[in-house]
Design a protein around this motif. Structure first.
Motif, mmCIF file in Angstrom:
data_model
loop_
_atom_site.group_PDB
_atom_site.id
_atom_site.type_symbol
_atom_site.label_atom_id
_atom_site.label_comp_id
_atom_site.label_asym_id
_atom_site.label_seq_id
_atom_site.Cartn_x
_atom_site.Cartn_y
_atom_site.Cartn_z
ATOM 1 N N TRP A 129 0.804 -5.046 10.040
ATOM 2 C CA TRP A 129 1.805 -5.053 8.710
ATOM 3 C C TRP A 129 3.209 -4.837 8.977
ATOM 4 N N LEU A 159 0.628 -1.342 -0.130
ATOM 5 C CA LEU A 159 0.191 0.056 -0.184
ATOM 6 C C LEU A 159 0.354 1.554 0.109
ATOM 7 N N PHE A 168 -1.382 6.534 7.528
ATOM 8 C CA PHE A 168 -1.543 5.197 8.044
ATOM 9 C C PHE A 168 -1.693 4.490 8.666
ATOM 10 N N VAL A 200 -0.017 -7.005 5.592
ATOM 11 C CA VAL A 200 0.069 -5.485 4.201
ATOM 12 C C VAL A 200 1.448 -4.817 4.620
ATOM 13 N N PRO A 218 -2.309 6.511 2.112
ATOM 14 C CA PRO A 218 -3.835 5.246 3.480
ATOM 15 C C PRO A 218 -5.107 5.486 2.207
ATOM 16 N N ARG A 249 -7.604 -1.607 9.940
ATOM 17 C CA ARG A 249 -6.700 -1.385 11.489
ATOM 18 C C ARG A 249 -6.465 -3.127 10.169
ATOM 19 N N PHE A 250 -4.962 -3.514 10.387
ATOM 20 C CA PHE A 250 -4.563 -4.200 9.916
ATOM 21 C C PHE A 250 -3.854 -5.525 11.149
ATOM 22 N N PHE A 310 3.042 -1.141 4.205
ATOM 23 C CA PHE A 310 2.800 0.356 4.171
ATOM 24 C C PHE A 310 4.867 0.881 3.616
ATOM 25 N N GLU A 342 -5.028 4.016 -0.821
ATOM 26 C CA GLU A 342 -4.654 2.623 -0.857
ATOM 27 C C GLU A 342 -5.288 1.911 0.103
ATOM 28 N N ALA A 343 -4.915 2.022 1.090
ATOM 29 C CA ALA A 343 -5.487 0.957 2.538
ATOM 30 C C ALA A 343 -7.127 0.954 3.012
ATOM 31 N N SER A 360 -9.352 -2.447 2.696
ATOM 32 C CA SER A 360 -11.085 -2.842 2.745
ATOM 33 C C SER A 360 -12.671 -2.843 2.540
ATOM 34 N N MET A 390 -8.622 5.275 10.405
ATOM 35 C CA MET A 390 -7.917 4.352 9.198
ATOM 36 C C MET A 390 -8.334 3.130 9.232
#
Length: 280
Positions: free
Chosen positions: A205, A148, A194, A173, A151, A201-202, A175, A153-154, A158, A199
Motif C-alpha cells: 500500500w 482508494l 485506512f 493500492v 476506508p 489489509r493490503f 490511499f 472504498e477499501a 475487499s 480494516m
C-alpha cells in the motif's frame, strides 16, 4: 557504528503533473513527452522508482489517448530505460466513462496503470465489465494499482476480491489522504482510518497527500509499512515550506528524510518484482 536497518525498502513514486495543474501553477509542470522524459530522468536520479503519467491535449487539458500515451512512454523509456516503472493513469476527471478508461488501457498495454475504484466500478451494473477488465490485466501481466479515496472504498475492494471479481488475492493500492478540493491540506492522521484494526489489509500500500504536509504524511506512512507517492500533482511545497524548483527536488527531499529514518529506497526492479509477486 552503523545502525541496523529494520525497514523494508520504500518505493518512491513521483506524480509530476496530474490532470489539473498547468504552467501557470508552476513553470516546471511537465506537459509534453520531452518534458516528461526530462522529469523522469531527474526523478530517477533523485530516488524515484516509478513515474505516474498523465498526458494532455494541445491546450493542456487532461487526456486519455493511446497515441499520446505511447509517445510519452517512448520518450520516458529513451531517457531512463528500465530505471523507472512507468504507470499511466486512467483517471476520468469527470470527462471519461469507465468504458473509455478501460479502452485506453487495452490499447496502450502499459507496464502499470492506476485505477480509481470509484470511477472504474461506480455501481453494481459496472461490475461484470470491471471483472472482465481485471482478468485481462491479469492475463497481460499489467500491474494495477487501485486508488482508494476512503476506508469505505477499501472495504468495497475487499468485497470485490472476496466475490472473485478481482483475479488476485492481493493487489497494490494507493490511499489518498484528503480529496481534490481547493486548498486541500492533508494530515498524517488522515491515514489512521485506512489502518484501523477492522480494516482490510493490503500487502503493498502507498499513500499520497495534498499540500505542504505531503512529506510528513508520506513519512508516517513509510514508517508504518507503506510506500509513498509525491509530486506536483498534489503538492508544490518542500518540507521546509519553500516552493520546490522541480519534482526531482521533492523526490530528493523525501528520499533524504526516509534515509534519515533508517529506510532504504527501492529501485524500479525492486518494485516490479514486488508487484509481480503480489499480482501473480
Amino acid at each position: 557504528m552503523s545502525l541496523t536497518n529494520n525497514l523494508s525498502p520504500i518505493t518512491i513514486a513521483v506524480a509530476p503533473n496530474g490532470g489539473r495543474r498547468t504552467k501557470a501553477d508552476h513553470p516546471a509542470i511537465p506537459l509534453t513527452p520531452a518534458e516528461l522524459a526530462r522529469t523522469a530522468a531527474e526523478c530517477a536520479e533523485a530516488g524515484a522508482a516509478m513515474i505516474h503519467v498523465h498526458v494532455r491535449d494541445r491546450d493542456g487539458n487532461h487526456l486519455l489517448d493511446a497515441d499520446a500515451y505511447r509517445q510519452a512512454i517512448a520518450a520516458i523509456r529513451d531517457a531512463v530505460g528500465d530505471r523507472l516503472v512507468v504507470q499511466i493513469t486512467s483517471e476520468a476527471l469527470g470527462i471519461y466513462s469507465p468504458a473509455d478508461q478501460m479502452a485506453v488501457v487495452r490499447d496502450v498495454k502499459p507496464q502499470a496503470v492506476s485505477l480509481a475504484l470509484r470511477e472504474i466500478v461506480p455501481d453494481s451494473a459496472s461490475e461484470p465489465a470491471f471483472a472482465s477488465f481485471m482478468t485481462w490485466l491479469h492475463a497481460e501481466r499489467i500491474f494495477p494499482q487501485i486508488i482508494l479515496y476512503s476506508p469505505e472504498e477499501a472495504i468495497g475492494l475487499s468485497n470485490l476480491q472476496q466475490r472473485g471479481l478481482v483475479p488476485w488475492s492481493d493487489v497494490p493500492v494507493l490511499f489518498v489522504l484528503g480529496s481534490y478540493t481547493q486548498g486541500q491540506i492533508s494530515s498524517p492522521s488522515d491515514l489512521l482510518p485506512f489502518l484501523a484494526q477492522d480494516m482490510p489489509r493490503f500487502t503493498h500500500w502507498s499513500v499520497c497527500a495534498f499540500g505542504r504536509n505531503e512529506a510528513a504524511c508520506v513519512t508516517v506512512a513509510a514508517l508504518l509499512g507503506g510506500h509513498v507517492r509525491i509530486g506536483f500533482e498534489n503538492n508544490l511545497v518542500l518540507p521546509n515550506g519553500s516552493i520546490a524548483a522541480s519534482n526531482a527536488e521533492l523526490v530528493a527531499a523525501t528520499a533524504q528524510i526516509l534515509a534519515d529514518c533508517g529506510a532504504s529506497i527501492a529501485s524500479a526492479a525492486d518494485l516490479a518484482a514486488t508487484w509481480a509477486d503480489a499480482v501473480r
